[in-house]
Design an enzyme around this catalytic site. Structure first.
Site, mmCIF file in Angstrom:
data_model
loop_
_atom_site.group_PDB
_atom_site.id
_atom_site.type_symbol
_atom_site.label_atom_id
_atom_site.label_comp_id
_atom_site.label_asym_id
_atom_site.label_seq_id
_atom_site.Cartn_x
_atom_site.Cartn_y
_atom_site.Cartn_z
ATOM 1 N N GLY A 10 -20.858 -3.289 -3.620
ATOM 2 C CA GLY A 10 -21.134 -4.371 -2.674
ATOM 3 C C GLY A 10 -20.057 -4.465 -1.602
ATOM 4 C CB THR A 35 -27.500 -7.232 -2.629
ATOM 5 O OG1 THR A 35 -26.540 -7.504 -3.649
ATOM 6 C CG2 THR A 35 -28.735 -8.111 -2.818
ATOM 7 C CE1 TYR A 145 -23.672 -16.359 -5.394
ATOM 8 C CE2 TYR A 145 -22.858 -18.209 -4.109
ATOM 9 C CZ TYR A 145 -22.688 -16.930 -4.606
ATOM 10 O OH TYR A 145 -21.538 -16.229 -4.305
#
Ligand code: UDP
Length: 317
Positions: A10, A35, A145
């Site tokens: 990431g 991601t 989140y």
């Protein structure tokens, strides 16, 4: 030292890989590439002290050999991403943190959790010290989140208290720099790309909401110091220089010479915190850390990276 970084492909994970390799350590990056991106670690292929394992950390984690440290950075982190991946976000914060802590316990590795300023929610105390419990809507769009990270902090402290794992918790405030995904939807990639294309910058709401942006190298330095420190309490790492989103847009337009100005867009669905600024007294005291790179310098280091990335994709002349 032999170090495992989950989310190692990431934005932040890949910068941490670079840092620990430069410090002489052996690094194992683990990522499911949802991601994260292989391009972020492509330059490390063939490095004798680097290894990549494609794996989803919500499944049982097995790593051969001894480990000295585990940094748990796997998670979607952009609001756009975690709104699209709500269940994966909850799973990696909950199940993924549990698995990574289990591995730390089994190997005797120290464990560092990537937590977030989002644990403070839409804060009613400003700036935010670590002692603030936060103001989070559990069922709002950001709840997946915020609550995943709050659960992750609770799990981390439980492993520390019940199993004696050496744990660290960093609460990361808005961070920018090279290797942010072009399409990740956060304000820095959006604004820089819009400015480079000569388009107006999309300011959500009236742009009066504030954020405090730190350059990625400052964060990496703070995380490194925290990992090797003895501090078990959470530590905010962020740049206290606060700005409204509108002023931030104007700074980017000025730096890039973009004449197109701004356009205002509806903000209502985002559940945006109105203000955000770290109180970094603890980081100063226990880590001797404070940011070194101001916004102008950080943007000067970031904008050329976005220009190159857009050119490579044939999206910019
Ligand atoms: N924002 C904006 N335009 C954009 C993207 C974001 O005005 O194109 C605003 C957003 O509403 C928020 C701030 O910029 O107030 C930071 O948003 P981001 O998604 O980067 O992260 P957040 O801090 O909200 O987690």
């Amino acid at each position: 030292m032999r170090i495992l970084i989950t989310g190692g492909a990431g934005f932040l994970g890949s910068h941490l890989c670079d840092r620990f390799l430069a410090d002489g350590h052996t690094v194992i990056a683990m990522d499911n590439l949802i991601t994260g991106s292989a391009a972020n670690i492509a330059h490390l292929a063939g490095h004798e002290r680097f290894r990549f394992i494609k794996h989803d950390v919500t499944d049982y984690i097995y790593v051969e050999g001894a480990l000295d440290a585990i940094l748990h950075f796997a998670s979607p982190a952009s609001p756009v991403d975690y709104l699209e991946l709500p269940i994966q976000t909850l799973k990696v914060g909950a199940l993924g943190t549990h698995k990574a802590l289990g591995l730390a316990r089994a190997t005797g590795a120290r464990f560092l959790l990537a937590s977030t300023s989002e644990v403070y929610g839409d804060p009613q105390i400003h700036p935010q010290p670590e002692s603030y419990y936060g103001h989070v809507n559990p069922i709002g769009p950001r709840g997946v989140y915020d609550e995943a990270k709050r659960f992750a902090e609770a799990m981390t402290m439980a492993y520390h208290r019940s199993h004696g794992v050496a744990t660290r918790i960093v609460r990361i405030f808005n961070t920018y720099g090279p290797r942010m995904r072009l399409r990740d939807g956060r304000v820095v990639p959006n604004f820089i790309q819009q400015a480079l294309r000569g388009e107006p910058l999309t300011v959500y709401g009236d742009g009066a909401q504030t954020r405090s942006f730190q350059y990625v190298d400052d964060l990496v330095e703070g995380i490194t110091r925290l990992l090797w420190s003895d501090e078990v309490e959470p530590v905010n790492i962020g740049n206290p220089a606060e700005s409204t989103v509108l002023a931030f847009a104007e700074a980017i337009n000025a730096l890039t010479g973009n004449p197109a100005g701004v356009v205002f867009r509806d903000l209502r669905t985002r559940d945006d915190p109105q203000v955000r600024q770290p109180d970094i007294a603890r980081a100063r005291r226990v880590l001797g850390w404070q940011p070194q790179i101001d916004l102008a310098e950080g943007l000067r280091r970031t904008i050329p990276w976005f220009r190159d990335a857009l050119r490579r994709r044939g999206e910019l002349a």
